[in-house]
Scaffold this motif. Sequence first.
Motif, PDB file in Angstrom:
ATOM      1  N   SER A  45      -8.081   9.575  -6.657  1.00 22.05           N
ATOM      2  CA  SER A  45      -8.462   8.164  -6.631  1.00 22.05           C
ATOM      3  C   SER A  45      -7.245   7.254  -6.731  1.00 22.05           C
ATOM      4  O   SER A  45      -6.225   7.602  -7.339  1.00 22.05           O
ATOM      5  CB  SER A  45      -9.418   7.879  -7.786  1.00 22.05           C
ATOM      6  OG  SER A  45      -9.638   6.501  -7.949  1.00 22.05           O
ATOM      7  N   ARG A  46      -7.378   6.064  -6.142  1.00 22.18           N
ATOM      8  CA  ARG A  46      -6.303   5.050  -6.213  1.00 22.18           C
ATOM      9  C   ARG A  46      -5.926   4.740  -7.645  1.00 22.18           C
ATOM     10  O   ARG A  46      -4.751   4.542  -7.962  1.00 22.18           O
ATOM     11  CB  ARG A  46      -6.760   3.781  -5.489  1.00 22.18           C
ATOM     12  CG  ARG A  46      -5.801   2.591  -5.616  1.00 22.18           C
ATOM     13  CD  ARG A  46      -4.504   2.852  -4.878  1.00 22.18           C
ATOM     14  NE  ARG A  46      -3.620   1.699  -4.869  1.00 22.18           N
ATOM     15  CZ  ARG A  46      -2.776   1.417  -5.853  1.00 22.18           C
ATOM     16  NH1 ARG A  46      -2.718   2.200  -6.920  1.00 22.18           N
ATOM     17  NH2 ARG A  46      -1.983   0.374  -5.771  1.00 22.18           N
ATOM     18  N   GLY A  86     -11.652   9.560   1.438  1.00 20.88           N
ATOM     19  CA  GLY A  86     -12.524   8.404   1.280  1.00 20.88           C
ATOM     20  C   GLY A  86     -11.768   7.108   1.072  1.00 20.88           C
ATOM     21  O   GLY A  86     -10.533   7.085   0.973  1.00 20.88           O
ATOM     22  N   ASP A  87     -12.525   6.018   1.003  1.00 24.34           N
ATOM     23  CA  ASP A  87     -11.931   4.719   0.712  1.00 24.34           C
ATOM     24  C   ASP A  87     -11.284   4.747  -0.670  1.00 24.34           C
ATOM     25  O   ASP A  87     -11.850   5.284  -1.624  1.00 24.34           O
ATOM     26  CB  ASP A  87     -12.994   3.621   0.761  1.00 24.34           C
ATOM     27  CG  ASP A  87     -13.582   3.443   2.155  1.00 24.34           C
ATOM     28  OD1 ASP A  87     -12.889   3.823   3.125  1.00 24.34           O
ATOM     29  OD2 ASP A  87     -14.727   2.957   2.271  1.00 24.34           O
ATOM     30  N   GLU A  88     -10.114   4.161  -0.754  1.00 19.99           N
ATOM     31  CA  GLU A  88      -9.354   4.105  -2.009  1.00 19.99           C
ATOM     32  C   GLU A  88      -9.058   5.504  -2.553  1.00 19.99           C
ATOM     33  O   GLU A  88      -9.006   5.716  -3.771  1.00 19.99           O
ATOM     34  CB  GLU A  88     -10.093   3.272  -3.058  1.00 19.99           C
ATOM     35  CG  GLU A  88     -10.202   1.808  -2.699  1.00 19.99           C
ATOM     36  CD  GLU A  88      -8.829   1.160  -2.514  1.00 19.99           C
ATOM     37  OE1 GLU A  88      -8.005   1.241  -3.440  1.00 19.99           O
ATOM     38  OE2 GLU A  88      -8.580   0.584  -1.436  1.00 19.99           O
ATOM     39  N   GLU A  89      -8.886   6.462  -1.644  1.00 17.58           N
ATOM     40  CA  GLU A  89      -8.457   7.811  -2.022  1.00 17.58           C
ATOM     41  C   GLU A  89      -7.193   8.179  -1.253  1.00 17.58           C
ATOM     42  O   GLU A  89      -6.936   7.653  -0.159  1.00 17.58           O
ATOM     43  CB  GLU A  89      -9.548   8.842  -1.730  1.00 17.58           C
ATOM     44  CG  GLU A  89     -10.741   8.767  -2.665  1.00 17.58           C
ATOM     45  CD  GLU A  89     -11.723   9.887  -2.421  1.00 17.58           C
ATOM     46  OE1 GLU A  89     -12.503  10.200  -3.345  1.00 17.58           O
ATOM     47  OE2 GLU A  89     -11.730  10.460  -1.306  1.00 17.58           O
ATOM     48  N   ASP A 117     -11.904  15.006   4.381  1.00 20.68           N
ATOM     49  CA  ASP A 117     -12.131  13.606   4.722  1.00 20.68           C
ATOM     50  C   ASP A 117     -11.722  12.750   3.526  1.00 20.68           C
ATOM     51  O   ASP A 117     -12.322  12.846   2.447  1.00 20.68           O
ATOM     52  CB  ASP A 117     -13.604  13.374   5.060  1.00 20.68           C
ATOM     53  CG  ASP A 117     -14.056  14.203   6.257  1.00 20.68           C
ATOM     54  OD1 ASP A 117     -13.249  14.373   7.182  1.00 20.68           O
ATOM     55  OD2 ASP A 117     -15.209  14.689   6.256  1.00 20.68           O
ATOM     56  N   ARG A 166       0.832  -1.198   0.000  1.00 23.05           N
ATOM     57  CA  ARG A 166       0.000   0.000   0.000  1.00 23.05           C
ATOM     58  C   ARG A 166       0.873   1.257   0.000  1.00 23.05           C
ATOM     59  O   ARG A 166       1.969   1.262   0.556  1.00 23.05           O
ATOM     60  CB  ARG A 166      -0.893   0.009   1.244  1.00 23.05           C
ATOM     61  CG  ARG A 166      -1.841  -1.169   1.352  1.00 23.05           C
ATOM     62  CD  ARG A 166      -3.039  -0.991   0.452  1.00 23.05           C
ATOM     63  NE  ARG A 166      -3.911   0.083   0.903  1.00 23.05           N
ATOM     64  CZ  ARG A 166      -5.027   0.432   0.266  1.00 23.05           C
ATOM     65  NH1 ARG A 166      -5.381  -0.203  -0.841  1.00 23.05           N
ATOM     66  NH2 ARG A 166      -5.778   1.413   0.729  1.00 23.05           N
ATOM     67  N   PRO A 209      -6.504   6.599   3.132  1.00 27.06           N
ATOM     68  CA  PRO A 209      -7.944   6.336   3.175  1.00 27.06           C
ATOM     69  C   PRO A 209      -8.497   6.333   4.602  1.00 27.06           C
ATOM     70  O   PRO A 209      -7.902   5.755   5.518  1.00 27.06           O
ATOM     71  CB  PRO A 209      -8.061   4.952   2.530  1.00 27.06           C
ATOM     72  CG  PRO A 209      -6.892   4.876   1.601  1.00 27.06           C
ATOM     73  CD  PRO A 209      -5.789   5.604   2.303  1.00 27.06           C
ATOM     74  N   GLY A 210      -9.646   7.015   4.773  1.00 28.18           N
ATOM     75  CA  GLY A 210     -10.326   7.039   6.061  1.00 28.18           C
ATOM     76  C   GLY A 210      -9.829   8.092   7.027  1.00 28.18           C
ATOM     77  O   GLY A 210     -10.375   8.217   8.141  1.00 28.18           O
ATOM     78  N   GLU A 211      -8.820   8.888   6.650  1.00 27.82           N
ATOM     79  CA  GLU A 211      -8.270   9.877   7.571  1.00 27.82           C
ATOM     80  C   GLU A 211      -8.936  11.241   7.393  1.00 27.82           C
ATOM     81  O   GLU A 211      -9.524  11.536   6.342  1.00 27.82           O
ATOM     82  CB  GLU A 211      -6.753  10.000   7.367  1.00 27.82           C
ATOM     83  CG  GLU A 211      -5.992   8.742   7.766  1.00 27.82           C
ATOM     84  CD  GLU A 211      -4.501   8.885   7.606  1.00 27.82           C
ATOM     85  OE1 GLU A 211      -3.763   8.149   8.295  1.00 27.82           O
ATOM     86  OE2 GLU A 211      -4.051   9.709   6.779  1.00 27.82           O
ATOM     87  N   HIS A 212      -8.794  12.069   8.416  1.00 33.27           N
ATOM     88  CA  HIS A 212      -9.315  13.434   8.399  1.00 33.27           C
ATOM     89  C   HIS A 212      -8.106  14.368   8.476  1.00 33.27           C
ATOM     90  O   HIS A 212      -7.371  14.354   9.469  1.00 33.27           O
ATOM     91  CB  HIS A 212     -10.264  13.668   9.569  1.00 33.27           C
ATOM     92  CG  HIS A 212     -11.323  12.617   9.694  1.00 33.27           C
ATOM     93  ND1 HIS A 212     -12.371  12.496   8.806  1.00 33.27           N
ATOM     94  CD2 HIS A 212     -11.470  11.605  10.593  1.00 33.27           C
ATOM     95  CE1 HIS A 212     -13.138  11.468   9.158  1.00 33.27           C
ATOM     96  NE2 HIS A 212     -12.605  10.912  10.239  1.00 33.27           N
TER      97      HIS A 212
END
Length: 320
Positions: A297-298, A273-276, A271, A185, A218-221
């Motif tokens: 995006s990923r 997002g997933d796979e970002e 924020d 990753r 992903p998922g972090e602020h």
Amino acid sequence: EQAADQIGECIGHVFPPRKWPKIRENVEILAVALAVAMGFRTYIIQPFKIPTGSMQPTLYGITVKPQEKRSLMDIPPLSFVRFIVFGEKYFEIKAKSAGPMRLRGQAVAEFIENEIKTGQIVGKTGLPGTVSIFDIGGVMHLIHPDMTAHVQPGEEVQPSQVLASGVVKYGDHIFVDKIRWNFSRPKRGNVIVFSTDGIAYRNIRPNSFYIKRLVGLPGEHISIDPPYLVVNGQKIEEPYPFRRLLTEKGYIGYRLARADAQLANPWDTIDVGDEEFLPFGDNTEQSLDGRYFGPVSRQNLVGPAFFVYWPFTKRWGMVR
């Protein structure tokens, strides 16, 4: 032996020798070499050049320094050595028309290689690098402020007269690893290259590639409390690239963006997002990055930059 000679004659009749066998062999070798090189570039390691200063001083884009006239190193063949080793080239901007030199304003600009050779700089909105716009006989001339000026505003000039001179320092050229993220990753702190496809923000060049540092997973602020990067409420000082941004000379840490950005205020948060993934430039005073357009995006990620292969400056070697 006689039978072997007869077999050789028969083979020659069935499969006659082709014309220019050595040339054909060399062409085949070249074709295979090109195919291997293209495959290597497409799937394993790809070279990129850095045109702008958004990652300075970690990595440099194209810059200019003043120089009044040609030196010994600017005369062939030494000029070729200077270019090949240091990526530097002397150039002059000459007047295209006659008349008084009048200042009309300023604009941001990008250097275009094939036009540097003719002594011109082409302006492109939204890219770092402010130039002055001069009107000479109705023809606009763009001059970088870091160049040596030979004519002052208001003076009369003639066609082909030198207006300014300087040295172009070509940006760092890097290798990008295109296979690493197939097995691992992306990590915070990686210097990454990504495609601008699908990024909806003004002044973003379509169908281009940007190089920034990965700051948000992903998922972090993510927010900014100058000079700190803040992740999930915690100020980030590690790994090493983030500590360097805070402590070493030439770095200023992270700054808030302009009012029209997603991170323009201390209370603003992105924020992821997933796979970002969220990219920032190291030079946050002059970087059009995720503070403005948000995460990418990923599928837009090309890979991590890992080696500066040209020019041979103090930055040559592994990217950190």
